[in-house]
Design an enzyme around this catalytic site. Structure first.
Site, PDB file in Angstrom:
ATOM      1  N   ASP A 247       0.604  -1.036  -0.202  1.00 30.69           N
ATOM      2  CA  ASP A 247       0.272   0.502  -0.026  1.00 30.69           C
ATOM      3  C   ASP A 247       0.836   1.131   0.224  1.00 30.69           C
ATOM      4  O   ASP A 247       1.729   1.675   0.511  1.00 30.69           O
ATOM      5  CB  ASP A 247      -0.995  -0.159   0.820  1.00 30.69           C
ATOM      6  CG  ASP A 247      -2.159   1.402   1.284  1.00 30.69           C
ATOM      7  OD1 ASP A 247      -2.859   1.561   0.736  1.00 30.69           O
ATOM      8  OD2 ASP A 247      -1.019   1.717   1.958  1.00 30.69           O
TER       9      ASP A 247
ATOM     10  N   TYR B  16       3.241   9.933  -0.710  1.00 33.14           N
ATOM     11  CA  TYR B  16       4.070   9.419  -0.231  1.00 33.14           C
ATOM     12  C   TYR B  16       5.228   9.634  -0.470  1.00 33.14           C
ATOM     13  O   TYR B  16       6.194   9.606   0.065  1.00 33.14           O
ATOM     14  CB  TYR B  16       3.850   8.054  -0.125  1.00 33.14           C
ATOM     15  CG  TYR B  16       2.800   6.949   0.989  1.00 33.14           C
ATOM     16  CD1 TYR B  16       1.949   7.974   1.431  1.00 33.14           C
ATOM     17  CD2 TYR B  16       2.307   5.902   1.177  1.00 33.14           C
ATOM     18  CE1 TYR B  16       0.618   7.962   2.169  1.00 33.14           C
ATOM     19  CE2 TYR B  16       1.685   5.940   1.767  1.00 33.14           C
ATOM     20  CZ  TYR B  16       0.603   6.873   2.943  1.00 33.14           C
ATOM     21  OH  TYR B  16      -1.163   6.082   2.918  1.00 33.14           O
TER      22      TYR B  16
ATOM     23  N   LYS C 239      -2.915   5.039  -3.852  1.00 29.94           N
ATOM     24  CA  LYS C 239      -3.706   6.657  -4.129  1.00 29.94           C
ATOM     25  C   LYS C 239      -3.461   7.945  -4.791  1.00 29.94           C
ATOM     26  O   LYS C 239      -2.979   8.203  -4.740  1.00 29.94           O
ATOM     27  CB  LYS C 239      -3.594   7.010  -2.254  1.00 29.94           C
ATOM     28  CG  LYS C 239      -3.698   5.705  -1.233  1.00 29.94           C
ATOM     29  CD  LYS C 239      -3.565   6.227   0.052  1.00 29.94           C
ATOM     30  CE  LYS C 239      -3.047   4.870   1.276  1.00 29.94           C
ATOM     31  NZ  LYS C 239      -2.379   4.579   1.133  1.00 29.94           N
TER      32      LYS C 239
ATOM     33  N   HIS D 144      -7.413   9.144  -1.714  1.00 30.23           N
ATOM     34  CA  HIS D 144      -6.981   9.730  -0.366  1.00 30.23           C
ATOM     35  C   HIS D 144      -7.529  10.243   0.232  1.00 30.23           C
ATOM     36  O   HIS D 144      -7.242   9.300   1.893  1.00 30.23           O
ATOM     37  CB  HIS D 144      -5.645  10.030  -0.763  1.00 30.23           C
ATOM     38  CG  HIS D 144      -4.344   9.683   0.432  1.00 30.23           C
ATOM     39  ND1 HIS D 144      -3.471   9.669  -0.340  1.00 30.23           N
ATOM     40  CD2 HIS D 144      -4.528   9.392   1.382  1.00 30.23           C
ATOM     41  CE1 HIS D 144      -2.290   9.575   0.748  1.00 30.23           C
ATOM     42  NE2 HIS D 144      -3.309   9.179   1.869  1.00 30.23           N
TER      43      HIS D 144
HETATM   44  N1  LIG Z   1      -5.145   6.380   4.023  1.00 35.99           N
HETATM   45  C1  LIG Z   1      -4.203   7.694   4.557  1.00 35.99           C
HETATM   46  O1  LIG Z   1      -4.989   8.261   5.177  1.00 35.99           O
HETATM   47  C2  LIG Z   1      -3.843   6.226   6.008  1.00 35.99           C
HETATM   48  C3  LIG Z   1      -2.669   7.633   6.669  1.00 35.99           C
HETATM   49  C4  LIG Z   1      -1.869   6.467   7.379  1.00 35.99           C
HETATM   50  C5  LIG Z   1      -1.564   5.376   7.402  1.00 35.99           C
HETATM   51  N2  LIG Z   1      -2.138   4.573   5.491  1.00 35.99           N
HETATM   52  C6  LIG Z   1      -1.213   3.406   5.859  1.00 35.99           C
HETATM   53  O2  LIG Z   1      -1.086   2.510   6.553  1.00 35.99           O
HETATM   54  C7  LIG Z   1      -0.083   2.421   6.588  1.00 35.99           C
HETATM   55  C8  LIG Z   1       0.066   1.576   8.512  1.00 35.99           C
HETATM   56  O3  LIG Z   1      -0.340   2.546   9.776  1.00 35.99           O
HETATM   57  P1  LIG Z   1       1.084   3.754  10.153  1.00 35.99           P
HETATM   58  O4  LIG Z   1       1.812   3.726   8.734  1.00 35.99           O
HETATM   59  O5  LIG Z   1       0.267   4.696  10.697  1.00 35.99           O
HETATM   60  O6  LIG Z   1       0.434   2.596  11.559  1.00 35.99           O
HETATM   61  P2  LIG Z   1       1.185   1.499  11.730  1.00 35.99           P
HETATM   62  O7  LIG Z   1       1.529   0.427  10.779  1.00 35.99           O
HETATM   63  O8  LIG Z   1      -0.023   0.414  12.993  1.00 35.99           O
HETATM   64  O9  LIG Z   1       2.573   1.918  12.970  1.00 35.99           O
HETATM   65  C9  LIG Z   1       3.959   1.856  12.415  1.00 35.99           C
HETATM   66  C10 LIG Z   1       4.236   2.467  13.687  1.00 35.99           C
HETATM   67  O10 LIG Z   1       4.314   1.192  14.201  1.00 35.99           O
HETATM   68  C11 LIG Z   1       6.578   0.974  14.098  1.00 35.99           C
HETATM   69  N3  LIG Z   1       5.956  -0.756  14.083  1.00 35.99           N
HETATM   70  C12 LIG Z   1       5.712  -0.882  13.781  1.00 35.99           C
HETATM   71  N4  LIG Z   1       5.842  -3.201  13.604  1.00 35.99           N
HETATM   72  C13 LIG Z   1       5.737  -2.475  15.335  1.00 35.99           C
HETATM   73  C14 LIG Z   1       6.229  -3.650  15.901  1.00 35.99           C
HETATM   74  N5  LIG Z   1       6.150  -4.996  15.624  1.00 35.99           N
HETATM   75  N6  LIG Z   1       6.017  -2.755  17.052  1.00 35.99           N
HETATM   76  C15 LIG Z   1       6.437  -1.994  17.284  1.00 35.99           C
HETATM   77  N7  LIG Z   1       6.233  -0.748  15.809  1.00 35.99           N
HETATM   78  C16 LIG Z   1       6.446  -1.782  15.116  1.00 35.99           C
HETATM   79  C17 LIG Z   1       6.940   1.339  12.952  1.00 35.99           C
HETATM   80  O11 LIG Z   1       8.229   2.348  13.365  1.00 35.99           O
HETATM   81  P3  LIG Z   1       9.419   1.024  11.936  1.00 35.99           P
HETATM   82  O12 LIG Z   1       8.927   1.989  10.871  1.00 35.99           O
HETATM   83  O13 LIG Z   1      10.824   1.743  13.311  1.00 35.99           O
HETATM   84  O14 LIG Z   1       9.403  -0.502  12.853  1.00 35.99           O
HETATM   85  C18 LIG Z   1       6.178   2.749  12.618  1.00 35.99           C
HETATM   86  O15 LIG Z   1       6.452   3.765  13.512  1.00 35.99           O
HETATM   87  C19 LIG Z   1       0.597   3.487   5.916  1.00 35.99           C
HETATM   88  O16 LIG Z   1       2.515   3.024   5.548  1.00 35.99           O
HETATM   89  C20 LIG Z   1       0.044   3.373   4.542  1.00 35.99           C
HETATM   90  O17 LIG Z   1       0.197   2.201   3.638  1.00 35.99           O
HETATM   91  C21 LIG Z   1      -2.659   4.945   5.084  1.00 35.99           C
END
Ligand SMILES: NC(=O)c1ccc[n+]([C@@H]2O[C@H](COP(=O)([O-])OP(=O)(O)OC[C@H]3O[C@@H](n4cnc5c(N)ncnc54)[C@H](OP(=O)(O)O)[C@@H]3O)[C@@H](O)[C@H]2O)c1
Length: 296
Positions: A48, A53, A78, A111
């Site tokens: 994704d 991004y 997106k 998005h």
């Molecule tokens: N549509 C939208 O508006 C929108 C908004 C936000 C996100 N997204 C999508 O959703 C994806 C995921 O969301 P997100 O990045 O906000 O949050 P997430 O996946 O819930 O969490 C990612 C964060 O947690 C850390 N992390 C990852 N695995 C871990 C683990 N096993 N233990 C502890 N910490 C961990 C990562 O740091 P490290 O990288 O340092 O491991 C990063 O800071 C995004 O990458 C994007 O593709 C979409």
């Protein structure tokens, strides 16, 4: 060695999509190729990304460089709000497809809703409908739409979105919106599925430290992140956790060997604070968030 992939979901147009994918929001372009390669090696088959991004090119390079066939990877991206409007969105598809190095995108979504310019949002969605009819994309959808935005979209357009990608983690669950999705045949895809946003955007409690989640995790010898991902999958959502760390990328995919009980699912359901951590869709305007997406 890759772990077994969780069961795919079937979208409302019969396209199948992996239920556990890999997100690259905030992954710097210079780290994206390595991260996506690690994810593909670990077994992820959904990536994704988003025009906003700034790393679509690197996602495409990683897929091309990997041992995995393009046809076996589900690519989701997106359209950013500055490209909304019928012709602009058709062109935005070309920008993304060229950066990704593909002819067809598996899932293309808007998005954000643009409440102040909803006609532009509808015109952008009509462009997605055209791309779907022309076979340029396999499925279309939206992100961050509320029930009200979805109702307005459904009233004005022909194709029901396959997906609404929304903020869902144990502290913000959007249950009314999820129920509406189920009624309409829209799949709920969770962003920040392990509550990363409670960690990188806040000073308050982090989902990773939640005592209820940690107690469940300990009972299985799993991590808090793995328990949260299992919770999504067992409740029928897909999830797209992000990491740049190889050990965490693998950990987040290793969720096929345990099952949460009904009581454990209910305990996590009970953590909902009903407080959004991400931006309120109502605050998204071209003035505040209208950065331009470069040509390919
Ligand atoms: N549509 C939208 O508006 C929108 C908004 C936000 C996100 N997204 C999508 O959703 C994806 C995921 O969301 P997100 O990045 O906000 O949050 P997430 O996946 O819930 O969490 C990612 C964060 O947690 C850390 N992390 C990852 N695995 C871990 C683990 N096993 N233990 C502890 N910490 C961990 C990562 O740091 P490290 O990288 O340092 O491991 C990063 O800071 C995004 O990458 C994007 O593709 C979409």
């Amino acid at each position: 060695m890759s772990t077994p992939s969780p069961i795919p979901v079937t979208l409302n147009n019969d396209v199948t999509m992996p239920s556990l994918g890999f997100g690259v929001f905030q992954t710097p372009p210079e780290e994206t190729v390595a991260s996506v390669l690690v994810a593909l090696e670990a077994g992820y088959r959904l990536i994704d990304t988003a025009a906003a991004y700034g790393n679509e090119r690197e996602v495409g390079l990683a897929i091309a460089d990997s041992q995995v066939d393009r046809a076996d990877v589900f690519i989701e991206t997106k359209i950013w709000i500055s490209d909304y409007g019928y012709d602009s969105t058709l062109h935005a598809f070309l920008k993304s497809a060229r950066k990704l190095g593909v002819d067809q995108i598996d899932l293309l979504i808007l998005h954000q809703p643009l409440p102040s310019e909803f006609k532009l949002t509808l015109d952008a969605y009509r462009a997605l409908e055209t791309l779907l009819a022309d076979g340029k994309v396999r499925a279309i959808g939206v992100s961050n739409f509320t029930v009200e935005h979805l109702r307005r979209l459904l009233d004005a357009t022909a194709v029901i979105p396959a997906v609404n990608q929304i903020e869902v983690h144990p502290y913000f669950q959007q249950r009314d919106l999820q129920t509406f999705h189920t009624e309409q045949g829209i799949h709920t895809q969770a962003w920040s599925p392990i509550g990363g946003i409670t960690s990188y955007r806040e000073n308050g409690a982090r989902t990773f430290d939640d005592p209820t989640i940690l107690a469940i995790a300990e009972s299985f010898g799993k991590s808090a992140a793995q328990v949260m991902l299992r919770w999504h999958l067992q409740e029928g959502r897909s999830a797209i956790p992000k990491s740049t760390k190889p050990a965490r990328i693998a950990e987040n995919f290793d969720v096929a060997d345990f099952v949460l009980s009904e009581d454990q699912l209910a305990a996590i359901d009970g953590l909902d604070e009903r407080v959004r951590r991400g931006p309120d869709p109502a605050d998204i305007t071209l003035e505040n968030f209208g950065m331009k997406i470069p040509e390919a």
